[in-house]
Design a protein around this motif. Structure first.
Motif, short mmCIF file in Angstrom:
data_model
loop_
_atom_site.label_atom_id
_atom_site.label_comp_id
_atom_site.label_asym_id
_atom_site.label_seq_id
_atom_site.Cartn_x
_atom_site.Cartn_y
_atom_site.Cartn_z
N PHE A 68 0.84 -1.20 0.00
CA PHE A 68 0.00 0.00 0.00
C PHE A 68 0.88 1.26 0.00
N PRO A 69 1.38 1.67 -1.16
CA PRO A 69 2.22 2.88 -1.23
C PRO A 69 1.53 4.11 -0.67
N ASN A 70 0.20 4.13 -0.74
CA ASN A 70 -0.56 5.28 -0.22
C ASN A 70 -1.15 5.01 1.16
N GLY A 71 -0.78 3.90 1.77
CA GLY A 71 -1.26 3.58 3.11
C GLY A 71 -2.54 2.77 3.13
N VAL A 72 -2.85 2.23 4.29
CA VAL A 72 -4.08 1.45 4.51
C VAL A 72 -5.11 2.36 5.18
N GLU A 73 -6.30 2.41 4.62
CA GLU A 73 -7.33 3.26 5.21
C GLU A 73 -7.85 2.62 6.50
N MET A 74 -7.70 3.33 7.62
CA MET A 74 -8.13 2.85 8.93
C MET A 74 -8.84 3.96 9.68
N ASN A 75 -9.84 3.59 10.45
CA ASN A 75 -10.49 4.54 11.34
C ASN A 75 -9.88 4.36 12.72
N VAL A 76 -8.94 5.23 13.06
CA VAL A 76 -8.28 5.16 14.37
C VAL A 76 -9.25 5.69 15.42
N GLU A 77 -9.61 4.84 16.37
CA GLU A 77 -10.73 5.15 17.27
C GLU A 77 -10.37 6.10 18.41
N LYS A 78 -9.08 6.27 18.69
CA LYS A 78 -8.69 7.15 19.80
C LYS A 78 -7.24 7.59 19.61
N LYS A 79 -6.83 8.56 20.39
CA LYS A 79 -5.42 8.95 20.36
C LYS A 79 -4.59 7.83 20.96
N LEU B 80 -0.44 8.13 17.13
CA LEU B 80 -1.56 8.23 16.20
C LEU B 80 -2.63 9.15 16.76
N GLN B 81 -3.27 9.90 15.86
CA GLN B 81 -4.40 10.74 16.21
C GLN B 81 -5.69 10.06 15.74
N PRO B 82 -6.82 10.33 16.41
CA PRO B 82 -8.07 9.67 16.03
C PRO B 82 -8.60 10.16 14.68
N GLY B 83 -9.40 9.31 14.02
CA GLY B 83 -10.05 9.70 12.78
C GLY B 83 -9.73 8.77 11.63
N LEU B 84 -10.51 8.90 10.55
CA LEU B 84 -10.30 8.10 9.34
C LEU B 84 -9.09 8.65 8.60
N GLN B 85 -8.14 7.78 8.29
CA GLN B 85 -6.88 8.21 7.68
C GLN B 85 -6.18 7.03 7.02
N ARG B 86 -5.12 7.34 6.28
CA ARG B 86 -4.31 6.29 5.66
C ARG B 86 -3.02 6.12 6.45
N LEU B 87 -2.76 4.89 6.88
CA LEU B 87 -1.60 4.61 7.72
C LEU B 87 -0.53 3.88 6.91
N ASN B 88 0.72 4.35 7.04
CA ASN B 88 1.83 3.63 6.41
C ASN B 88 2.26 2.48 7.30
N GLY B 89 3.32 1.79 6.92
CA GLY B 89 3.72 0.59 7.65
C GLY B 89 4.03 0.85 9.11
N ALA B 90 4.82 1.89 9.39
CA ALA B 90 5.20 2.21 10.78
C ALA B 90 3.97 2.60 11.60
N GLN B 91 3.05 3.34 10.99
CA GLN B 91 1.84 3.74 11.70
C GLN B 91 0.92 2.54 11.95
N MET B 92 0.85 1.63 10.98
CA MET B 92 0.05 0.41 11.17
C MET B 92 0.62 -0.43 12.31
N LEU B 93 1.95 -0.48 12.42
CA LEU B 93 2.56 -1.23 13.51
C LEU B 93 2.19 -0.59 14.85
#
Length: 312
Positions: A166-177, A186-199
């Motif tokens: 996913f060069p543009n990241g995985v779309e995830m709804n992060v539920e909380k800070k 991570l900050q809450p909200g719908l966003q695209r997460l790269n590999g480090a953020q997904m980890l």
């Protein structure tokens, strides 16, 4: 006479067709191998390790389960190949080859169970005490399910795989800070997460529900990855993807078996069903001297739930 000449031409044509077919197979195989090696070299360069770095070879007496399905023991670890480390993540990937379907069971690491030869301890300590084989024996002893393969995944391999897929990241709804003991935060909200953020997302556990939330997020992340994969386009990248993760994975699975399972996983359009052990209303939270906080589970109730989940 004309019929004889036509028959002779037909006979001459077959060797040519066979040659072209074999040439095509060789070209595809060669390109796949080239892509695989590119993926391996890409990861080795980022790891800054010599290509000849050896992985620990584990004994593993695995086999198909009593239902004829393949179960893969997935262990997440920061210290790939280190027998002294406890497994941070414990999952079982259930693969039904006839249906081409996958199910996923997460076992909470603080589950307090009997470990063969070591009395009762948290289940994640089985890896530190005897590698994936003792973990296999522990799961078999408590839940009566066989595991054919194991895969110990260095978390950096997860990061590289996500960035490649996913060069543009995985779309995830992060539920909380999420910030405690993870980086990047991570900050809450719908966003695209790269590999480090997904980890960071799948490892965060410093909130009111602790490991329960982390297991839920891990399963949510895997479902999101599966749902957002782009079918044929992703399958075409499969050799390179296998190469990218190979340096980060210690497994007893042959590459051909891994490719076959990965192809079914990427091409299937069905959702992945998930289960958490212990299931609801099957455990109590206790404190044990020398172990700390544990989940004292009803083994029989969880064994029954696991088998119902696999066979339904």
């Amino acid at each position: 006479m004309r019929a004889d000449r036509h028959q002779k031409k037909k006979k001459k044509r077959w060797p040519s067709i066979l040659f072209v077919f074999l040439l095509l197979i060789a070209a595809v195989s060669g390109y796949a191998y080239y892509q695989y090696k590119q993926g391996v070299n890409q990861s080795l360069k980022k790891m800054n390790q010599d290509k000849k770095t050896a992985k620990v070879v584990y004994d593993f007496a695995g086999q198909k389960d009593q239902y004829g399905d393949t179960n893969v023991l997935l262990l997440g670890s920061d210290a790939r190949g280190n027998e002294k480390s406890r497994s941070d993540t414990i999952m079982i990937l259930h693969y039904n080859e006839d249906k081409g379907t996958f199910k996923l069971t997460s076992i909470m690491r603080d589950s307090y169970v009997a470990i063969p030869g070591h009395t009762k301890h948290k289940i994640n300590s089985a890896f530190a005490r005897g590698g994936p084989e003792l973990m296999r024996q522990t799961i078999k002893h408590n839940f009566d399910i066989d595991l054919q393969y194991y895969a110990i995944v260095d978390f950096q391999g997860f990061v590289q795989l996500i960035d490649e897929l996913f060069p543009n990241g995985v779309e995830m709804n992060v539920e909380k800070k999420m910030s405690t003991n993870i980086y990047p935060p991570l900050q809450p909200g719908l966003q695209r997460l790269n590999g480090a953020q997904m980890l960071s997302y799948v490892r965060f556990r410093h909130d009111a529900i602790g490991d329960f939330g982390r297991v839920e997020r891990q399963q949510k992340a895997i479902k999101a990855i599966k749902d957002q994969l782009s079918g044929l386009k992703t399958i075409a990248k499969l050799p390179k993807l296998i190469g990218v993760v190979t340096p980060y994975i210690n497994t007893n699975m042959a590459t051909t078996d891994g490719v076959s399972m990965a192809k079914d996983f990427l091409s299937g359009d069905q959702n992945i069903e998930t289960l958490r052990i212990p299931v609801d209303n099957s455990f109590t939270e206790e404190r044990i001297s020398g172990e700390g906080a544990v989940l004292d589970i009803d083994v029989e109730k969880n064994k029954e739930a696991l088998h119902q989940f696999i066979t339904k």
